[in-house]
Design an enzyme around this catalytic site. Structure first.
Site, PDB file in Angstrom:
ATOM      1  CD  GLU A 246      -2.659  -1.563   4.215  1.00  0.00           C
ATOM      2  OE1 GLU A 246      -3.833  -1.224   3.969  1.00  0.00           O
ATOM      3  OE2 GLU A 246      -2.364  -2.322   5.149  1.00  0.00           O
ATOM      4  CB  CYS A 280      -5.578   5.673   2.359  1.00  0.00           C
ATOM      5  SG  CYS A 280      -4.761   5.502   3.938  1.00  0.00           S
TER       6      CYS A 280
HETATM    7  P1  NAD Z   1       0.084   5.498  -7.197  1.00  0.00           P
HETATM    8  O1  NAD Z   1      -0.438   4.119  -7.275  1.00  0.00           O
HETATM    9  O2  NAD Z   1      -0.003   6.346  -8.406  1.00  0.00           O
HETATM   10  O3  NAD Z   1       1.637   5.479  -6.803  1.00  0.00           O
HETATM   11  C1  NAD Z   1       2.082   4.797  -5.652  1.00  0.00           C
HETATM   12  C2  NAD Z   1       3.499   4.312  -5.885  1.00  0.00           C
HETATM   13  O4  NAD Z   1       3.508   3.314  -6.899  1.00  0.00           O
HETATM   14  C3  NAD Z   1       4.471   5.389  -6.323  1.00  0.00           C
HETATM   15  O5  NAD Z   1       5.697   5.216  -5.645  1.00  0.00           O
HETATM   16  C4  NAD Z   1       4.646   5.089  -7.809  1.00  0.00           C
HETATM   17  O6  NAD Z   1       5.880   5.515  -8.315  1.00  0.00           O
HETATM   18  C5  NAD Z   1       4.555   3.579  -7.824  1.00  0.00           C
HETATM   19  N1  NAD Z   1       4.229   2.993  -9.118  1.00  0.00           N
HETATM   20  C6  NAD Z   1       3.724   3.613 -10.228  1.00  0.00           C
HETATM   21  N2  NAD Z   1       3.547   2.714 -11.222  1.00  0.00           N
HETATM   22  C7  NAD Z   1       3.939   1.505 -10.742  1.00  0.00           C
HETATM   23  C8  NAD Z   1       3.962   0.176 -11.271  1.00  0.00           C
HETATM   24  N3  NAD Z   1       3.530  -0.094 -12.494  1.00  0.00           N
HETATM   25  N4  NAD Z   1       4.400  -0.807 -10.475  1.00  0.00           N
HETATM   26  C9  NAD Z   1       4.800  -0.563  -9.222  1.00  0.00           C
HETATM   27  N5  NAD Z   1       4.802   0.663  -8.650  1.00  0.00           N
HETATM   28  C10 NAD Z   1       4.374   1.694  -9.409  1.00  0.00           C
HETATM   29  O7  NAD Z   1      -0.639   6.156  -5.954  1.00  0.00           O
HETATM   30  P2  NAD Z   1      -0.479   7.659  -5.388  1.00  0.00           P
HETATM   31  O8  NAD Z   1      -1.188   8.586  -6.316  1.00  0.00           O
HETATM   32  O9  NAD Z   1       0.944   7.929  -5.061  1.00  0.00           O
HETATM   33  O10 NAD Z   1      -1.250   7.559  -4.001  1.00  0.00           O
HETATM   34  C11 NAD Z   1      -2.608   7.845  -3.882  1.00  0.00           C
HETATM   35  C12 NAD Z   1      -3.401   6.581  -3.635  1.00  0.00           C
HETATM   36  O11 NAD Z   1      -2.826   5.861  -2.554  1.00  0.00           O
HETATM   37  C13 NAD Z   1      -4.828   6.825  -3.232  1.00  0.00           C
HETATM   38  O12 NAD Z   1      -5.699   5.957  -3.932  1.00  0.00           O
HETATM   39  C14 NAD Z   1      -4.865   6.495  -1.749  1.00  0.00           C
HETATM   40  O13 NAD Z   1      -6.119   6.113  -1.266  1.00  0.00           O
HETATM   41  C15 NAD Z   1      -3.850   5.429  -1.672  1.00  0.00           C
HETATM   42  N6  NAD Z   1      -3.307   5.324  -0.323  1.00  0.00           N
HETATM   43  C16 NAD Z   1      -3.651   4.220   0.430  1.00  0.00           C
HETATM   44  C17 NAD Z   1      -3.208   4.097   1.724  1.00  0.00           C
HETATM   45  C18 NAD Z   1      -3.559   2.912   2.556  1.00  0.00           C
HETATM   46  O14 NAD Z   1      -2.939   2.680   3.583  1.00  0.00           O
HETATM   47  N7  NAD Z   1      -4.545   2.115   2.178  1.00  0.00           N
HETATM   48  C19 NAD Z   1      -2.392   5.088   2.275  1.00  0.00           C
HETATM   49  C20 NAD Z   1      -2.057   6.187   1.503  1.00  0.00           C
HETATM   50  C21 NAD Z   1      -2.522   6.274   0.191  1.00  0.00           C
END
Ligand code: NAD
Length: 468
Positions: A246, A280
């Site tokens: 997501e 999101c």
């Molecule tokens: P992010 O991708 O920076 O981080 C998300 C998670 O991934 C964190 O727990 C982080 O520690 C982890 N992560 C970081 N590097 C990684 C790697 N290489 N491999 C695996 N995991 C890793 O995102 P964010 O800044 O925390 O969240 C914001 C984004 O999330 C926005 O783009 C938003 O639209 C999206 N979002 C989507 C939904 C949905 O349901 N579609 C819901 C909420 C947020």
């Protein structure tokens, strides 16, 4: 200062190192989170793997009762968790803030617990019987973002457990504390190892990346940015891990000329600014027909001026600061650019600390970064259109496809237009509404798979076709 620990194999684990979490409204430290090592992750995955056979074999009504009890436990701890959530994330206790999020977490937990996975009989005649079984997958890894940390954790954990899997969750480095609390509270009610949490600053070790590569994690559910999701997908291919992704959105709303600007202003506002736009499926681009464009702008400015923005712990606040410096810098960059090329109707420049005023900008060029990129913050571009087909094309001209909305006095017409939007959820006269029984997810770069409802539960299973 409150103590926070990881939960691994039913034990509280402090970890060898820790990292500090500060309140984005004040800069004051909220607490320390354990900083997991790769060994901590190994221990969590091993605990989940060893708990799996017994949990998966539990009679279904017992597993359902255990999941229902988790919803009750969240209810008991809701206020305590909400207080920590507000301090680490910035969202207010009130309005559509932490208490609302805890209410959502309970609603999703309760509904998901009530679902079941009956065997489907595909054929039963004199040539034979064929049954379709939905079986748990094994260890499910969950990686969550910082915007709705507890609710999204529940979206991952509950369907996984309900279907008979065991879970290792890793919250965002920005907001680990509320997840550590919620898992601690829920794991007490479960057999050791069924639910585990490891927190990480992503620097000591990249635990998320290690989860994507881990051979004993059979399924990963990820909510976060497109860039991280794509990395996870590439890594996961090496173990043929099942994935639900997501990711980001750049949702468009389209307002037709038959709308009453005053009547829709509140819905448009909250469609875009829920959680300070850090959602999101918030509306991130608003297309308004020329005939009512200026009136809609005026009504949205008037509504936005009434919203109290402040420290989330103040019961009067309805919106808080941006949740972290990384996101604040992104919003500041996009708005600074928009202020050069468009007409700022409200806000337009940072406030003190991580506070950013509600910002509305009109008359931007189509390729403005505030329109093209996901701002994920309290700034909305309002775009004038005259030709509906061009507005639909512009709405669909995005790599993302999470949600979209159409606003009109003519619901039937709006419904037909909404069906032309290339996105996973489409709404008429509202934006961003989600429910535990309605599948949610994205098209294109917004992800793959669906959460919620029976379809979401199915994603936590492997199918076995039985000819018997
Ligand atoms: P992010 O991708 O920076 O981080 C998300 C998670 O991934 C964190 O727990 C982080 O520690 C982890 N992560 C970081 N590097 C990684 C790697 N290489 N491999 C695996 N995991 C890793 O995102 P964010 O800044 O925390 O969240 C914001 C984004 O999330 C926005 O783009 C938003 O639209 C999206 N979002 C989507 C939904 C949905 O349901 N579609 C819901 C909420 C947020």
């Amino acid at each position: 200062m409150l103590e926070f620990s990881m939960t691994v194999g039913g034990r509280k684990v402090a970890g060898q190192e820790r990292f500090a979490i500060t309140n984005p409204a004040t800069g004051v430290m909220v607490g320390y989170a354990p900083n997991a090592s790769l060994d901590d992750l190994e221990a969590a995955v091993a605990a989940a793997k060893s708990a799996f056979p017994t949990w998966a074999a539990l009679p279904d009504d017992q597993r359902q009762a255990a999941c229902t009890a988790l919803a009750g436990r969240l209810n008991e701890r809701a206020e305590a968790i909400a207080q920590v959530l507000t301090q680490e994330q910035g969202k207010p206790l009130n309005g559509l803030g932490s208490r609302f999020e805890m209410g959502g977490a309970q609603a999703w937990a309760g509904y998901t617990a009530s679902l079941s996975l009956p065997v489907k009989v595909l054929q039963d005649d004199n040539t034979g019987r064929i049954e379709l079984h939905r079986k748990p997958i094994g260890v499910v890894g969950s990686i969550t973002p910082w915007n709705w940390p507890v609710m999204i954790a529940i979206w991952h954990i509950l369907p996984a457990l309900r279907a008979g899997n065991c879970v290792v969750i890793k919250p965002s480095p920005y907001t680990p504390l509320s997840t550590l609390m919620a898992v601690d509270a829920m794991a007490e009610l479960l057999p050791a190892g069924v639910l585990n949490v490891v927190s990480s600053d992503d620097k000591l070790a990249n635990i998320g990346a290690a989860m994507a590569a881990h051979p004993d994690i059979r399924k990963l559910v990820f909510t976060g940015s497109c860039a991280t999701g794509e990395r996870i997908m590439a890594t996961a291919s090496q173990t043929m891990k099942r994935l639900t992704l997501e990711m980001g959105g750049n949702d468009a709303g389209i307002v037709l000329p038959d709308c009453d600007p005053k009547a829709i202003a509140e819905g448009l506002f909250w469609g875009a600014f829920i959680n300070n736009g850090q959602t999101c499926a918030a509306m991130k681009r608003l297309y308004v027909h020329d005939a009512i464009h200026d009136a809609v702008c005026d009504e949205m400015v008037a509504f936005a001026r009434k919203i109290p923005v402040g420290n989330g712990m103040d019961e009067a606040s309805i919106l808080g600061p941006i949740a972290n410096q990384m996101q604040f810098d992104k919003v500041s960059r996009l708005v600074a650019d928009a202020a050069q090329t468009g007409r700022v109707l409200l806000g337009g420049a940072p406030d003190e600390g991580l506070f950013f005023p509600i910002t509305l900008v009109a008359d931007l060029p189509d390729d403005a970064p505030l329109i093209v990129e996901e701002q994920f913050g309290p700034a909305l571009p309002i775009i004038r259109f005259t030709d509906l087909d061009q507005a639909i094309a512009a709405a669909n001209n995005s790599d993302n496809g999470l949600g979209g909305s159409v606003w009109s006095a003519d619901r039937a017409r709006a419904r037909d237009i909404a069906l032309q939007l290339d996105c996973g959820s489409a709404w008429v006269n509202r934006h961003g509404a989600i429910q535990p029984n309605a599948p949610f997810g994205g098209t294109k770069r917004s992800g793959m798979g669906r959460e919620f409802g029976e379809e979401g539960l199915f994603e936590m299973t492997e199918m076995q076709t039985l000819f018997c």
